[in-house]
Design a protein around this motif. Structure first.
Motif, mmCIF file in Angstrom:
data_model
loop_
_atom_site.group_PDB
_atom_site.id
_atom_site.type_symbol
_atom_site.label_atom_id
_atom_site.label_comp_id
_atom_site.label_asym_id
_atom_site.label_seq_id
_atom_site.Cartn_x
_atom_site.Cartn_y
_atom_site.Cartn_z
ATOM 1 N N THR A 241 0.789 -1.266 -0.038
ATOM 2 C CA THR A 241 -0.008 -0.160 0.059
ATOM 3 C C THR A 241 0.876 1.234 -0.129
ATOM 4 O OG1 THR A 241 -1.953 1.023 0.904
ATOM 5 C CG2 THR A 241 -0.135 0.412 2.473
ATOM 6 N N VAL B 276 -3.239 -0.868 9.145
ATOM 7 C CA VAL B 276 -1.999 -1.708 8.325
ATOM 8 C C VAL B 276 -1.796 -3.053 8.791
ATOM 9 C CG1 VAL B 276 0.443 -1.540 7.878
ATOM 10 C CG2 VAL B 276 -0.743 0.486 7.293
ATOM 11 N N VAL C 152 4.731 -0.618 2.907
ATOM 12 C CA VAL C 152 4.161 0.483 2.957
ATOM 13 C C VAL C 152 5.085 1.357 2.132
ATOM 14 C CG1 VAL C 152 2.976 2.260 4.082
ATOM 15 C CG2 VAL C 152 2.928 0.018 5.113
ATOM 16 N N ALA D 140 4.935 -2.785 8.836
ATOM 17 C CA ALA D 140 4.986 -3.549 7.773
ATOM 18 C C ALA D 140 6.347 -4.623 7.311
ATOM 19 C CB ALA D 140 5.021 -2.658 6.190
#
Ligand code: SF4
Length: 398
Positions: A273, A294, A302, A337
């Protein structure tokens, strides 16, 4: 004949535009060179203040090694004089990508005639299917610099993919500024139909989407991706914020609940993302909500963009979050992440995957996870994960 270089900054669309121009100049008989050249083209980015600063830097660097520099792309079309004051041999081309290519190709032809940052990747090709955006997110300058959404005809896209495959490319990435807006109304195509037909092209080993907005992540799209052989199980779905109030202030037209529900529908996909940190209305609670989102979505990478006001946008005059706080929030998001990514890679140990080898010793699995594997470049190898290190999944042919 002229010598030239083409460089780019920014996203896959910028890379695709640069690739198209390189090929066009080469087809016109000009010669690409890594040294001093007659002409350099820098395709720029303006997504943040930092992107514009780097674009200016790249242009200045190019101006020292080339007789003439053409500045194209998003920053070239930005209002407010961001590219004023450049050296005299620099020409800023304030046009859409297709018109800019026509202008540069015509000019370079008349001359008779970077440092080549774009390697013409023989395994992977980027094919642009759509450009522009007709939405109006409050922070985003892209609709202003790239114009409204428009799509190429399906026939042109499919012909280009066939040409890429004939050239030896094994993977095609469909790119667009807002890919889900893809429509060829006259021929009756939307993105799911385009995927199904592109995926059926003989010789294409893998088809991937560059990025898709969550509102376009429909059941039809997921079904097309799952049911078409060779389509990568990877989705890059911009989140921008995981807080409903911030999303509303951004004008993003979805809620956190919608994002999580739609991403969950893409079961088995690797989700990555984009997030903006330090948006004007993002307080600490809102940021914690983003972090939670997230994690809940299982996002494995990310791209963090520290907010910077863009000229001509609704939030152009607002930037209350301190740079140090943006930096701290960026680091926390990347850590979250990275932890999910390690777990994701670890889940591949002992399991088989199809790896497309795109460089010596390296390639990407079906869901765009990086693999370290010894096999010929361009081969599609059934591999088994043995261990994980900082760069990816270490595998052997299964
Ligand atoms: S969807 Fe929003 S963020 Fe994306 S390009 Fe369009 S206006 Fe910008």
């Amino acid at each position: 004949m002229a010598t030239f270089s083409v460089g780019f900054l920014g996203c896959k669309v910028s890379q695709t535009d640069a690739q198209e121009l390189r090929e066009r100049l080469a087809a016109d008989g000009h010669v690409e060179s890594a040294g001093e050249t007659d002409v350099a083209v820098v395709n720029t980015c303006c997504v943040t203040h930092e992107a514009v600063r780097k674009s200016r830097q790249a242009v200045r660097r190019a101006a020292r090694g080339a007789g003439r520099v053409y500045v194209t792309g998003c920053a070239a079309n930005l209002r407010g004089g961001a590219l004023d004051g450049l050296p005299a041999n620099v020409l800023v081309v304030r046009r859409t990508s297709a018109a800019a290519q026509d202008m540069v190709a015509g000019d370079v032809g008349a001359i008779g005639c970077v440092n080549a940052e774009v390697g013409l990747d023989r395994v992977r090709a980027f094919v642009k299917v759509q450009d522009g955006c007709s939405f109006s997110c409050s922070f985003c300058v892209i609709p202003d610099v790239r114009g409204a959404s428009r799509s190429r005809s399906a026939a042109a896209v499919l012909a280009e993919i066939r040409r890429r495959v004939a050239q030896g490319h094994r993977e095609v990435v469909l790119t667009g500024i807002n890919l889900g807006c893809y429509r060829d109304r006259a021929a009756g195509y939307d993105l799911p139909r385009l995927i199904r037909e592109a995926g059926a092209i003989s010789g294409l080993a893998r088809l991937r989407l560059s990025s898709i907005e969550v509102n376009h992540l429909t059941d039809e799209l997921v079904d097309a991706m799952v049911e078409t052989p060779g389509v990568s199980r990877h989705l890059h779905v911009p989140l921008q914020s995981g807080d409903d109030h911030v999303l509303e202030a951004m004008g993003r037209r979805y809620t956190v609940e919608t994002y999580l529900r739609r991403v969950a529908r893409a079961d088995g996909f690797n989700i990555t993302t984009d997030v903006i940190v330090g948006f004007p209305t993002e307080d600490r609670t809102a940021f914690e909500n983003t972090l939670r989102t997230v994690r809940a979505a299982g996002i494995t990478a990310v791209h963090v963009f520290p907010y910077s006001p863009r000229p001509g946008t609704k939030t152009a005059g607002e930037d209350p979050v301190a740079p140090s706080e943006k930096k701290r929030r960026s680091a926390r998001l990347r850590e979250a992440a990275a932890a999910a990514c390690r777990r994701h890679w670890g889940s591949k140990i002992g399991r088989a995957d199809l790896v497309l080898v795109d460089r010596p010793g390296r390639g990407y699995g079906d869901d765009y996870s990086p693999w370290l594997l010894d096999a010929p470049v361009g081969s599609l190898v059934r591999a088994r994960g043995c261990s994980v290190n900082g760069e990816g999944i270490v595998g052997v042919a299964a």
